[in-house]
Each structure stands twice: as C-alpha cells, then as structure tokens.
Design a protein around this motif. Structure first.
Motif, mmCIF file in Angstrom:
data_model
loop_
_atom_site.group_PDB
_atom_site.id
_atom_site.type_symbol
_atom_site.label_atom_id
_atom_site.label_comp_id
_atom_site.label_asym_id
_atom_site.label_seq_id
_atom_site.Cartn_x
_atom_site.Cartn_y
_atom_site.Cartn_z
ATOM 1 N N SER A 23 -4.836 -59.553 -22.143
ATOM 2 C CA SER A 23 -5.862 -58.852 -22.185
ATOM 3 C C SER A 23 -5.594 -57.402 -22.861
ATOM 4 O O SER A 23 -4.932 -57.480 -23.315
ATOM 5 N N ARG A 24 -6.715 -56.485 -22.379
ATOM 6 C CA ARG A 24 -6.479 -55.296 -22.995
ATOM 7 C C ARG A 24 -7.173 -54.211 -22.045
ATOM 8 O O ARG A 24 -8.070 -54.735 -21.274
ATOM 9 N N VAL A 25 -6.583 -53.215 -21.764
ATOM 10 C CA VAL A 25 -7.072 -52.132 -20.805
ATOM 11 C C VAL A 25 -8.295 -51.432 -21.321
ATOM 12 O O VAL A 25 -8.339 -51.005 -22.606
ATOM 13 N N ARG A 32 -5.769 -47.334 -10.908
ATOM 14 C CA ARG A 32 -6.649 -48.585 -10.849
ATOM 15 C C ARG A 32 -6.822 -48.337 -12.521
ATOM 16 O O ARG A 32 -7.123 -47.759 -13.233
ATOM 17 N N LEU A 33 -6.674 -50.008 -13.167
ATOM 18 C CA LEU A 33 -7.115 -50.046 -14.350
ATOM 19 C C LEU A 33 -7.988 -51.209 -14.480
ATOM 20 O O LEU A 33 -7.992 -52.283 -13.901
ATOM 21 N N THR A 34 -8.903 -51.032 -15.323
ATOM 22 C CA THR A 34 -9.799 -52.182 -16.057
ATOM 23 C C THR A 34 -9.600 -52.932 -16.976
ATOM 24 O O THR A 34 -9.279 -52.243 -17.895
ATOM 25 N N VAL A 35 -9.195 -54.309 -16.838
ATOM 26 C CA VAL A 35 -8.982 -54.814 -18.091
ATOM 27 C C VAL A 35 -9.885 -55.788 -18.516
ATOM 28 O O VAL A 35 -10.835 -56.201 -17.189
ATOM 29 N N ALA A 36 -9.853 -56.403 -19.748
ATOM 30 C CA ALA A 36 -10.659 -57.396 -20.273
ATOM 31 C C ALA A 36 -10.433 -58.808 -19.374
ATOM 32 O O ALA A 36 -9.278 -58.795 -19.283
ATOM 33 N N ALA A 37 -11.490 -59.417 -18.935
ATOM 34 C CA ALA A 37 -11.084 -60.822 -18.285
ATOM 35 C C ALA A 37 -10.176 -61.476 -19.142
ATOM 36 O O ALA A 37 -10.306 -61.940 -20.111
#
Length: 210
Positions: A23-25, A32-37
């Motif tokens: 994945s990628r951030v 909190r981190l949002t990553v690609a599914a």
C-alpha cells in the motif's frame, strides 16, 4: 529518530493471518494514517473496524513496524483505509522468517518412537523445542507435530542442533523443515497473532500500573 512513514511512503499492511499487502500512505495526522486500500485484499478478507494489524516500511536501510488498528474504511474511489498507531515503532530484523510463539506442545517422531516436549519458538522454517530425553542427533530425519491454537500441523524435518541444558536436565533441539505456502501462512499468522496479543497485554499492564 524513529517516526511513522510519511505521505507517499510505500508500506506493507500485515493482516492477522500473516499475509502482507502493499500500500501507500495517502495522508497522516498525528498517530492516524490513511493508506490506499492494500492491493490484493479481496472483499471477503477486508477486516472489520477495530481489527488489529501491523504496518511495516523501510526507512533508510532499516525495516520498521508498528501495531495499528483499523478505524475507518472509506467508500470513495479509490478506497482507503484509516489506521491508528497503537504501539511503539520497532525495528524488524532481516531474518528470513518471523519467529515467535513458545509453550506449545510438540511431538517429535524418530525411529518408530514419539517424544513430547514444549516449543521454545518456531517459524515457518523451523522449530526450537525443549525435550526431556536425549534421543536425537544432528542430521536425524524426524516428523514434528506442533499444536497451534485449535489445529495441529505435522512436518518432516531435519535435526540441526542439540544442546543439553544442565540447569533443567533437558535438551534443546532445533529442527528445520520446508513448508507449503498454506502451512507457512498458518504458522506466520499464528506467530504474529501471539506477538500482537502479547504487546496488547503489555500496553494494558503499563496503563493499569499508571
């Protein structure tokens, strides 16, 4: 200084079954981190909100990891996962296999006889166990059966090392083996679940002590 991966960093999301997905951030704020599914996760395997997993990445020449919890699944396109770091960042060794566990029953069969012992640690490449009897020599071919939670696995392997522990009058035996992808995944997932559970208990113990 050790820190969480930055935006656009490539990461591995390791689910509780031991499978790692790339994945990628995409975004981050505090812990909190949002990553690609993660690529390759089929809909049936998408974890539930609150599920524990591991996030791993390479910083410089070191591989780092942190325990995270899934806090949100976005419905936008492309889909994203929001993860919250719940533990301390740690360095991962570059050993070939994830090793852990300990205390599980093990049975080693050699020369028509079966001997029982306890696992010290294991991986998808081998097991180190403590036996009460001196029945093994280096290069012996053996069958080893290990109990993992609700299932047992049996593998054919080779004795790599035997060492007597005079303090406990026991023998430490290292057995190496090769696993199929299915068995390897089962061991890897079991070890990771044990590690995550132990770290969770440690965090709770520290919190309760404070």
């Amino acid at each position: 200084m050790t820190s969480l991966p930055t935006i656009n960093a490539l990461v591995d999301v390791v689910l509780m079954d031991g499978e790692a997905y790339q994945s990628r951030v995409e975004d981050m704020s505090g812990k909190r981190l949002t990553v690609a599914a993660p690529f390759g996760v089929v809909p049936a395997d998408v974890p539930k909100i609150g599920a524990s997993m591991e996030l791993a990445w390479v910083a410089g020449d070191r591989r780092q990891a942190v325990d995270v919890r899934l806090v949100e699944l976005s419905r936008e396109q492309p889909p994203r996962w929001s993860l919250e770091a719940v533990g301390s960042i740690r360095l991962q060794t570059r050993r070939n296999y994830v090793r852990g566990g300990g205390g599980e029953w093990v049975e080693v069969r050699h020369g028509g006889s079966t001997y029982k012992g306890r696992v010290i640690d294991l991986s998808e490449g081998g097991v180190r166990c403590r036996m009460l009897e001196d029945r093994f020599e280096r290069d012996d071919r053996v069958d080893v059966k290990v109990s993992l939670e609700t299932e047992s696995i049996t593998l054919s392997g080779t004795v790599l090392f035997v060492r007597r522990d005079p303090d406990n009058a026991t023998y430490d035996v290292i057995i190496t083996y090769e696993t199929s992808e299915i068995i390897g995944r089962a061991i890897r997932g079991y070890v990771l679940r044990r590690e995550m559970e132990e770290r969770r208990r440690n965090r709770e113990s520290v919190a309760n002590a404070g």
